[in-house]
Design a protein around this motif. Structure first.
Motif, PDB file in Angstrom:
ATOM      1  N   LEU A  49      -0.863   1.250  -1.260  1.00  0.00           N
ATOM      2  CA  LEU A  49       0.590   1.053  -1.857  1.00  0.00           C
ATOM      3  C   LEU A  49       0.982  -0.489  -2.206  1.00  0.00           C
ATOM      4  N   ASN A  82      -0.558  -0.761  -5.674  1.00  0.00           N
ATOM      5  CA  ASN A  82       0.441  -0.403  -6.673  1.00  0.00           C
ATOM      6  C   ASN A  82       1.470  -1.818  -7.040  1.00  0.00           C
ATOM      7  N   LEU A 139       8.504   1.731  -7.326  1.00  0.00           N
ATOM      8  CA  LEU A 139       7.290   2.379  -6.789  1.00  0.00           C
ATOM      9  C   LEU A 139       7.597   3.905  -6.961  1.00  0.00           C
ATOM     10  N   GLN A 140       8.755   4.339  -6.992  1.00  0.00           N
ATOM     11  CA  GLN A 140       9.154   5.657  -7.117  1.00  0.00           C
ATOM     12  C   GLN A 140       8.780   5.960  -8.780  1.00  0.00           C
ATOM     13  N   THR A 161       6.709   4.690 -10.729  1.00  0.00           N
ATOM     14  CA  THR A 161       5.335   4.606 -11.052  1.00  0.00           C
ATOM     15  C   THR A 161       4.589   5.530 -10.522  1.00  0.00           C
ATOM     16  N   PHE A 162       5.254   6.342  -9.280  1.00  0.00           N
ATOM     17  CA  PHE A 162       4.232   7.110  -8.626  1.00  0.00           C
ATOM     18  C   PHE A 162       4.252   8.365  -9.311  1.00  0.00           C
ATOM     19  N   SER A 163       2.933   8.909  -9.048  1.00  0.00           N
ATOM     20  CA  SER A 163       2.803  10.369  -9.642  1.00  0.00           C
ATOM     21  C   SER A 163       2.321  11.262  -8.563  1.00  0.00           C
ATOM     22  N   ASP A 209      -1.391  10.653  -7.108  1.00  0.00           N
ATOM     23  CA  ASP A 209      -1.422   9.615  -6.136  1.00  0.00           C
ATOM     24  C   ASP A 209      -1.274  10.301  -4.592  1.00  0.00           C
ATOM     25  N   TYR A 248      -4.193   9.081  -2.145  1.00  0.00           N
ATOM     26  CA  TYR A 248      -3.798   8.413  -1.126  1.00  0.00           C
ATOM     27  C   TYR A 248      -4.372   9.024   0.276  1.00  0.00           C
TER      28      TYR A 248
END
Length: 206
Positions: free
Chosen positions: A132, A135, A167-168, A170-172, A175, A179
């Protein structure tokens, strides 16, 4: 186990009539090949093969604070590298999460020499948090480049109320996979490694 005699040899069906080593003993080549394997055992397997006395001795060699410091330091360095590579390439490389997970786990292993669950749990948590953080470093790098600002200046000028939405955004879903694997590696590699030969040696010392 014979109820009348106690432990007996499966070949002679008699109690041991020697001290330390049997003259007629011959090690099965297939067992020797397996026994000589250099592959590390899983932590729970290792614990099932040794007694409490050996485990207590191993616990005396543990150093959780040192392992924790090494894990956190490695995680921060890994996150910084991930952020730098993301900015340099222009896209996020998910496989960096795997490297971070393994790196954090190994750092804890060699510095902490742990066998207790806390080492693995710490490795998993640090690995995921480091991903995280990587990112976040990448986002700051893109903003710095876009606004033509120094990276450090961007860190201080950034409005952190927008951090979660960014962050939300750019999150996929992929991920989650990376993670998860990073956390699993952080857990697995954080424990002290033993082979079957090592276990045999520990038993002799114990």
């Amino acid at each position: 186990m014979d109820l009348k005699q106690g432990l007996v040899c499966t070949l002679t069906k008699e109690k041991a009539n020697f001290i330390n080593e049997c003259r007629d003993f011959a090690l099965d080549p297939e067992y020797q090949e397996r026994f000589d394997d250099t592959e590390s055992l899983e932590n729970h397997v290792m614990k099932s093969l040794v007694d409490d006395k050996v485990l207590d001795k191993l616990r005396l060699e543990q150093n959780y604070p040192q392992g924790l410091i090494a894990g956190v330091s490695t995680g921060i360095i890994g996150a910084a590298l991930w952020g730098a590579i993301t900015v340099a390439t222009g896209f996020q490389i998910g496989f960096m999460a795997l490297a971070i997970g393994a790196g954090v786990g190994l750092a804890i292993r060699f510095s902490g020499k742990g066998v207790d669950p806390i080492f693995g749990i710490s490795g998993a948590i640090i690995a995921v948090l480091s991903c995280l953080l990587g990112n976040f470093f990448g986002i700051i790098g893109f903003l710095a480049h876009q606004e033509n600002l120094a990276y450090i200046d961007t860190l201080f000028l950034f409005d952190y109320s927008f951090l979660l939405p960014l962050l939300q955004e750019t999150f996929s879903v992929i991920d989650l996979l990376f993670y998860g694997i990073a956390g699993a590696e952080g857990y697995k590699f954080a424990f002290r490694a033993f082979t079957e030969k090592d276990i045999a040696g520990l038993k002799e010392e114990g």
